[in-house]
Design an enzyme around this catalytic site. Structure first.
Site, PDB file in Angstrom:
ATOM      1  N   GLN A 169       0.819  -1.222   0.000  1.00 11.44           N
ATOM      2  CA  GLN A 169       0.000   0.000   0.000  1.00 11.44           C
ATOM      3  C   GLN A 169       0.853   1.273   0.000  1.00 11.44           C
ATOM      4  O   GLN A 169       0.726   2.141  -0.865  1.00 11.44           O
ATOM      5  CB  GLN A 169      -0.907   0.018   1.242  1.00 11.44           C
ATOM      6  N   THR A 197       6.056   1.806  13.812  1.00  9.70           N
ATOM      7  CA  THR A 197       4.603   1.588  13.955  1.00  9.70           C
ATOM      8  C   THR A 197       4.102   1.830  15.372  1.00  9.70           C
ATOM      9  O   THR A 197       4.813   1.579  16.346  1.00  9.70           O
ATOM     10  CB  THR A 197       4.267   0.138  13.548  1.00  9.70           C
ATOM     11  N   GLU A 214       2.223  -0.068  16.766  1.00 11.80           N
ATOM     12  CA  GLU A 214       2.199  -1.383  17.432  1.00 11.80           C
ATOM     13  C   GLU A 214       3.323  -1.492  18.462  1.00 11.80           C
ATOM     14  O   GLU A 214       3.277  -2.346  19.346  1.00 11.80           O
ATOM     15  CB  GLU A 214       2.318  -2.515  16.412  1.00 11.80           C
ATOM     16  N   TYR A 259       5.499  -9.039  15.654  1.00 18.57           N
ATOM     17  CA  TYR A 259       5.639  -7.919  14.711  1.00 18.57           C
ATOM     18  C   TYR A 259       6.094  -6.655  15.450  1.00 18.57           C
ATOM     19  O   TYR A 259       7.043  -5.984  15.046  1.00 18.57           O
ATOM     20  CB  TYR A 259       4.304  -7.678  13.999  1.00 18.57           C
ATOM     21  N   LYS A 288       9.649  -4.690  14.922  1.00 17.29           N
ATOM     22  CA  LYS A 288       9.669  -3.277  14.525  1.00 17.29           C
ATOM     23  C   LYS A 288      10.436  -2.420  15.524  1.00 17.29           C
ATOM     24  O   LYS A 288      11.085  -1.446  15.163  1.00 17.29           O
ATOM     25  CB  LYS A 288       8.242  -2.741  14.368  1.00 17.29           C
ATOM     26  N   HIS A 314      -2.870   3.275   8.983  1.00 11.55           N
ATOM     27  CA  HIS A 314      -3.347   4.113   7.873  1.00 11.55           C
ATOM     28  C   HIS A 314      -3.828   3.207   6.752  1.00 11.55           C
ATOM     29  O   HIS A 314      -3.224   2.209   6.430  1.00 11.55           O
ATOM     30  CB  HIS A 314      -2.286   5.104   7.414  1.00 11.55           C
ATOM     31  N   ARG A 363      -5.289  -0.799   0.657  1.00 12.76           N
ATOM     32  CA  ARG A 363      -4.925  -1.591   1.841  1.00 12.76           C
ATOM     33  C   ARG A 363      -5.105  -3.080   1.530  1.00 12.76           C
ATOM     34  O   ARG A 363      -6.048  -3.464   0.824  1.00 12.76           O
ATOM     35  CB  ARG A 363      -5.846  -1.177   2.987  1.00 12.76           C
TER      36      ARG A 363
HETATM   37  P1  NDP Z   1       2.118  -3.926   2.990  1.00 13.02           P
HETATM   38  O1  NDP Z   1       1.975  -5.208   3.710  1.00 13.02           O
HETATM   39  O2  NDP Z   1       1.033  -3.474   2.075  1.00 13.02           O
HETATM   40  O3  NDP Z   1       3.475  -3.972   2.144  1.00 13.02           O
HETATM   41  C1  NDP Z   1       4.619  -4.596   2.624  1.00 13.02           C
HETATM   42  C2  NDP Z   1       5.627  -4.709   1.494  1.00 13.02           C
HETATM   43  O4  NDP Z   1       6.795  -5.395   1.981  1.00 13.02           O
HETATM   44  C3  NDP Z   1       5.121  -5.508   0.293  1.00 13.02           C
HETATM   45  O5  NDP Z   1       5.546  -4.861  -0.886  1.00 13.02           O
HETATM   46  C4  NDP Z   1       5.845  -6.834   0.461  1.00 13.02           C
HETATM   47  O6  NDP Z   1       6.055  -7.537  -0.731  1.00 13.02           O
HETATM   48  C5  NDP Z   1       7.176  -6.357   1.018  1.00 13.02           C
HETATM   49  N1  NDP Z   1       7.968  -7.424   1.611  1.00 13.02           N
HETATM   50  C6  NDP Z   1       7.559  -8.351   2.513  1.00 13.02           C
HETATM   51  N2  NDP Z   1       8.578  -9.172   2.817  1.00 13.02           N
HETATM   52  C7  NDP Z   1       9.646  -8.759   2.092  1.00 13.02           C
HETATM   53  C8  NDP Z   1      10.970  -9.217   1.967  1.00 13.02           C
HETATM   54  N3  NDP Z   1      11.426 -10.267   2.643  1.00 13.02           N
HETATM   55  N4  NDP Z   1      11.812  -8.558   1.122  1.00 13.02           N
HETATM   56  C9  NDP Z   1      11.363  -7.506   0.402  1.00 13.02           C
HETATM   57  N5  NDP Z   1      10.109  -7.026   0.467  1.00 13.02           N
HETATM   58  C10 NDP Z   1       9.257  -7.653   1.313  1.00 13.02           C
HETATM   59  O7  NDP Z   1       2.400  -2.807   4.086  1.00 13.02           O
HETATM   60  P2  NDP Z   1       2.026  -1.246   4.076  1.00 13.02           P
HETATM   61  O8  NDP Z   1       2.317  -0.689   2.755  1.00 13.02           O
HETATM   62  O9  NDP Z   1       0.690  -1.066   4.684  1.00 13.02           O
HETATM   63  O10 NDP Z   1       3.051  -0.683   5.136  1.00 13.02           O
HETATM   64  C11 NDP Z   1       4.338  -0.216   4.750  1.00 13.02           C
HETATM   65  C12 NDP Z   1       5.283  -0.299   5.926  1.00 13.02           C
HETATM   66  O11 NDP Z   1       4.800   0.502   6.989  1.00 13.02           O
HETATM   67  C13 NDP Z   1       5.427  -1.705   6.501  1.00 13.02           C
HETATM   68  O12 NDP Z   1       6.764  -1.837   6.948  1.00 13.02           O
HETATM   69  C14 NDP Z   1       4.484  -1.720   7.684  1.00 13.02           C
HETATM   70  O13 NDP Z   1       4.888  -2.648   8.649  1.00 13.02           O
HETATM   71  C15 NDP Z   1       4.631  -0.284   8.161  1.00 13.02           C
HETATM   72  N6  NDP Z   1       3.478   0.254   8.851  1.00 13.02           N
HETATM   73  C16 NDP Z   1       2.249   0.208   8.256  1.00 13.02           C
HETATM   74  C17 NDP Z   1       1.158   0.739   8.892  1.00 13.02           C
HETATM   75  C18 NDP Z   1      -0.171   0.739   8.233  1.00 13.02           C
HETATM   76  O14 NDP Z   1      -1.158   1.014   8.928  1.00 13.02           O
HETATM   77  N7  NDP Z   1      -0.291   0.482   6.946  1.00 13.02           N
HETATM   78  C19 NDP Z   1       1.274   1.356  10.246  1.00 13.02           C
HETATM   79  C20 NDP Z   1       2.637   1.444  10.717  1.00 13.02           C
HETATM   80  C21 NDP Z   1       3.682   0.899  10.047  1.00 13.02           C
HETATM   81  P3  NDP Z   1       5.013  -8.652  -1.250  1.00 13.02           P
HETATM   82  O15 NDP Z   1       3.973  -7.893  -2.020  1.00 13.02           O
HETATM   83  O16 NDP Z   1       5.866  -9.518  -2.096  1.00 13.02           O
HETATM   84  O17 NDP Z   1       4.466  -9.343  -0.042  1.00 13.02           O
HETATM   85  P1  GDP Z   2      -3.144  -3.923  13.367  1.00  9.55           P
HETATM   86  O1  GDP Z   2      -3.541  -2.795  14.235  1.00  9.55           O
HETATM   87  O2  GDP Z   2      -1.844  -3.695  12.664  1.00  9.55           O
HETATM   88  O3  GDP Z   2      -3.179  -5.244  14.025  1.00  9.55           O
HETATM   89  O4  GDP Z   2      -4.210  -3.897  12.145  1.00  9.55           O
HETATM   90  P2  GDP Z   2      -5.404  -4.881  11.759  1.00  9.55           P
HETATM   91  O5  GDP Z   2      -6.222  -4.151  10.769  1.00  9.55           O
HETATM   92  O6  GDP Z   2      -4.885  -6.217  11.350  1.00  9.55           O
HETATM   93  O7  GDP Z   2      -6.217  -5.088  13.117  1.00  9.55           O
HETATM   94  C1  GDP Z   2      -6.796  -3.990  13.790  1.00  9.55           C
HETATM   95  C2  GDP Z   2      -7.621  -4.504  14.956  1.00  9.55           C
HETATM   96  O8  GDP Z   2      -8.765  -5.183  14.447  1.00  9.55           O
HETATM   97  C3  GDP Z   2      -6.885  -5.519  15.839  1.00  9.55           C
HETATM   98  O9  GDP Z   2      -7.145  -5.198  17.174  1.00  9.55           O
HETATM   99  C4  GDP Z   2      -7.548  -6.844  15.487  1.00  9.55           C
HETATM  100  O10 GDP Z   2      -7.555  -7.800  16.544  1.00  9.55           O
HETATM  101  C5  GDP Z   2      -8.954  -6.373  15.185  1.00  9.55           C
HETATM  102  N1  GDP Z   2      -9.708  -7.336  14.383  1.00  9.55           N
HETATM  103  C6  GDP Z   2     -10.925  -7.863  14.695  1.00  9.55           C
HETATM  104  N2  GDP Z   2     -11.312  -8.745  13.771  1.00  9.55           N
HETATM  105  C7  GDP Z   2     -10.324  -8.799  12.843  1.00  9.55           C
HETATM  106  C8  GDP Z   2     -10.168  -9.539  11.645  1.00  9.55           C
HETATM  107  O11 GDP Z   2     -10.998 -10.332  11.243  1.00  9.55           O
HETATM  108  N3  GDP Z   2      -9.005  -9.306  10.929  1.00  9.55           N
HETATM  109  C9  GDP Z   2      -8.061  -8.408  11.359  1.00  9.55           C
HETATM  110  N4  GDP Z   2      -6.958  -8.196  10.609  1.00  9.55           N
HETATM  111  N5  GDP Z   2      -8.182  -7.716  12.502  1.00  9.55           N
HETATM  112  C10 GDP Z   2      -9.308  -7.900  13.237  1.00  9.55           C
END
Ligand code: NDP
Ligand code: GDP
Length: 345
Positions: free
Chosen positions: A13, A128, A130, A152, A156, A182, A187
């Site tokens: 994303q 994050t 988290e 996780y 992090k 976000h 997503r």
């Molecule tokens: P996504 O899960 O959508 O994207 C993660 C990316 O990492 C994908 O492109 C995935 O590739 C790649 N990836 C996974 N494993 C590897 C690896 N071994 N080597 C190279 N690339 C790899 O995450 P988001 O875009 O939502 O988030 C971006 C970053 O921000 C992440 O690090 C996430 O943990 C962090 N973050 C996100 C939040 C959120 O709410 N979105 C909040 C706080 C932090 P593939 O498509 O092949 O799986």
């Molecule tokens: P996180 O904050 O990175 O864990 O983001 P998620 O979107 O995976 O989860 C947000 C919250 O939603 C967490 O507290 C989960 O336990 C809760 N949750 C409840 N039901 C679900 C489900 O079916 N899937 C996911 N992913 N989360 C869920």
């Protein structure tokens, strides 16, 4: 000469939105993806940037130090954004070692590559909320003590401290962005918001009967991903490297998001029962459209996240603009459109 930037995780994303932003700002972007049996570029395709001549897609795995060094050497970036991670909390309980290697030590590989190849490169680490886990203060800010509650979160936290350690030890411009959840139409469907909006769209179109969820009481601070990647870029343009919280300072339960998403699709629901017996019923048809499935509960939960982004506002001029209602509506509409077209990502 155009500036070069590396974005790891371009298939994700944030990687897709950040690449779009950097291309619009005139950068040459080296976006990394993993070799898998079916590489998936649907996000950059949806944004229409996949054929941009300034976008170079590079095969790369974060767990390999040698290829991290090679990536930095070949791309010659001024900025590296480390967005790649095993980013799903739920999976991290089943794959804790892989999560540590990718999400934790993976970041160290990039920091080492920068130290060895060119320590002047600016580095962004995707930290994050988290890491706050079992929260020690409300709202959470940059110096709130950490207490991660999942493999996780722990991985992090390692990457976060390594970024600070390389800043202090080697004078590397390493920034850590502590981003709260976000979301967006891009997503992944394993995350709760998109799981909800995609399922609500399917229910509306008669393609699914019931949405199954775990903990409805968890509270999250949800913002719009496209605005958060702008914050990442701003961190690397600052005069000095630092740690920043990006958040909205508003928290809602998963239950609230469920109700908002059904409303967005024109379905009014009533919640009945409690605990594992809780369900939501369509008030027009009397059908159960949401129920609890205990398999979605986690071994340990982060109950409440809410972040104060005041530092980012004061020092970077960053603030969130999209409300949760607007974000949810945007996601529901995108999923209705995709499901009407038979889109399945
Ligand atoms: P996504 O899960 O959508 O994207 C993660 C990316 O990492 C994908 O492109 C995935 O590739 C790649 N990836 C996974 N494993 C590897 C690896 N071994 N080597 C190279 N690339 C790899 O995450 P988001 O875009 O939502 O988030 C971006 C970053 O921000 C992440 O690090 C996430 O943990 C962090 N973050 C996100 C939040 C959120 O709410 N979105 C909040 C706080 C932090 P593939 O498509 O092949 O799986
Ligand atoms: P996180 O904050 O990175 O864990 O983001 P998620 O979107 O995976 O989860 C947000 C919250 O939603 C967490 O507290 C989960 O336990 C809760 N949750 C409840 N039901 C679900 C489900 O079916 N899937 C996911 N992913 N989360 C869920």
């Amino acid at each position: 000469m155009k500036k070069h930037a590396v974005v790891t995780g371009i298939t994700g994303q944030d990687g897709a939105y950040l690449a779009e932003l950097l291309l619009a700002k005139g950068y040459v972007v080296y976006g990394t993806y993993r070799r898998t049996s079916s590489v998936n570029f649907w996000r950059i395709e949806e944004l229409g940037i996949q054929n941009n001549p300034d976008l170079h897609l590079v095969e790369y795995d974060l767990t390999d130090l040698g290829s991290s060094i090679e990536l930095i050497r070949q791309a010659e970036p001024v900025e590296v954004y480390n967005l790649a991670a095993q980013s799903f909390v739920g999976v991290s309980f089943n794959q804790p070692v892989a999560t540590a290697q990718i999400t934790g030590v993976g970041a160290l590989h990039l920091l080492e590559a920068i130290r060895l190849v060119n320590p002047k490169i600016r580095f962004y680490q995707a930290s994050t909320s988290e890491m706050f886990g079992k929260v020690q203060a409300i709202p959470q800010v940059e110096d709130t003590p950490f207490y991660p509650r999942s493999p996780y979160g722990v991985a992090k936290l390692y990457a976060h401290w390594m970024t600070i350690n390389y800043r202090e030890s080697y004078d590397i411009f390493g920034c850590s962005g502590i981003l709260f959840n976000h979301e967006s139409p891009l997503r992944g469907r394993e995350f709760v918001t998109r799981k909800i909006t995609d399922s609500v769209a399917k229910i509306k179109l008669g393609k699914l009967d019931t949405l199954e969820l775990g903990n409805l009481d968890a509270k999250r601070d949800w913002g719009f991903a496209k605005e958060y990647v702008e914050g990442m870029w701003r961190m690397l343009q600052a005069d000095a490297p630092d740690t920043y919280v990006l958040a909205t300072n508003r928290t809602e339960t998963v239950r609230d998001f469920v109700s908002m998403a059904f409303k967005g699709a024109g379905i009014a629901v009533d919640f009945n029962g409690s605990g594992e017996g809780e369900s939501a019923v369509d008030t027009a048809t009397g059908k159960t459209v949401m129920r609890i499935n205990p398999k979605f509960h986690r071994p340990s939960e982060v109950e409440l996240l809410i972040g104060n982004p005041a530092k980012a506002k004061t020092q970077l001029g960053w603030e969130p603009k999209t409300t949760l209602e607007e974000l949810c509506q945007m996601m529901v509409e995108a999923d209705l459109r995709r499901n009407r077209q038979g889109f399945s990502f």
